[in-house]
Design a protein around this motif. Structure first.
Motif: not given
Length: 278
Positions: A164, A168, A229, A233, A261-263, A266
């Motif tokens: 994950a 990042h 996500r 991830n 576009d995030c898990n 994040t």
């Protein structure tokens, strides 16, 4: 950004910022109040964010059980009262903390309730019991609670290797990770009490009816922010469309939004994703 620490009946709380408008923030199952650092740092000046280490986590780890999400909701409401959070305060929670927020918001009024990648009932997958579901969802997170680490750097390295956080990593994640460490040099471990995480994790798939009832009892505007996500991830998030959309239809006051576009992690730590939460 200023941070002031306090204690409420043994619960560690931190107030980020000095603004008159208040957010009460609840972290996830193996997290700590530091999970909210990125969001807090990016708030407008007229807001402050009050986060707590839940019972069995962080600097509240020594508080005894019983655990379970209703007990955490009691603690959240106690913190809200302690800091003078009125009906104009916002309540938010991430992951397991979103479920705690749901239970708390069903018992008193807030100006709005913001659920971050959590808060909707999670029935066990077909053919899996609660224990198997818990291991499937939280296996890597629970595994770290059983390990010791020779140095803070080794613990940081463990998190840097987590899918994950690949690509990042930032100062907020590192501060969150280092805050979680305790124990003697050479045998460091997470502050999270394993019994607390297991008790809370078992509660979630078994108590879908109380969560459903609490969601329907909330009168405040309700916001759901979902990561597309998952915890590792992976492409399927914790709250996929087939779970979330029926609840959006069932609760007319629920605003459902996928943050691109995030898990699962994040969504709080990546600055672009955190801005969506803010």
């Amino acid at each position: 950004m200023s941070v002031e620490f306090d204690e409420v009946d043994g619960l560690r709380i931190a107030t980020f910022g000095t603004g008159p408008r208040t957010i009460i923030a609840v972290h996830g199952i193996t997290a700590s109040l530091m999970a909210w650092g990125t969001v807090a740092r990016r708030l407008p000046d007229d807001w402050s964010l009050v986060a707590m280490d839940l019972r069995g986590r962080g600097h509240s780890a020594s508080l005894p059980g019983p655990y379970g999400l209703p007990r955490h909701a009691d603690d959240v409401l106690r913190v809200a009262e302690h800091v003078g959070a009125g009906e104009d305060a916002v309540l938010t929670g991430h992951s397991m903390g979103a479920y705690v927020a749901v239970l708390a918001a069903a018992r008193r009024d807030f100006a709005r309730v913001v659920l971050v990648d959590g808060g909707l009932p999670l029935p066990p997958p077909e053919g899996m019991d609660a224990e198997a579901t818990l291991e499937a969802m939280l296996g890597p997170a629970l595994a770290r609670l059983r390990q010791t680490y020779p140095s803070p750097e080794a613990y940081v390295a463990f998190f840097k290797a987590h899918p994950a956080f690949e690509g990042h990593w930032n100062a907020d994640v590192e501060a969150y990770v280092r805050y979680d460490l305790t124990g003697p040099e050479g045998a460091l471990r997470s502050r999270v009490v394993g019994e607390a995480a297991l008790a809370d994790g078992r509660w979630l798939p078994l108590e879908t009816e109380p969560i459903s009832a609490a969601l329907e009892a909330i009168t405040a505007p309700l916001f759901l922010l979902r990561a597309p996500r998952g915890l590792l991830n992976q492409e399927t998030g914790m709250l996929p469309d087939d779970l979330a959309l029926p609840w959006a239809a069932r609760l007319p006051g629920l605003r459902d939004e996928v943050v691109p576009d995030c898990n699962h992690y994040t969504i709080l730590f990546d600055e672009r994703c955190a801005d969506a939460v803010v």
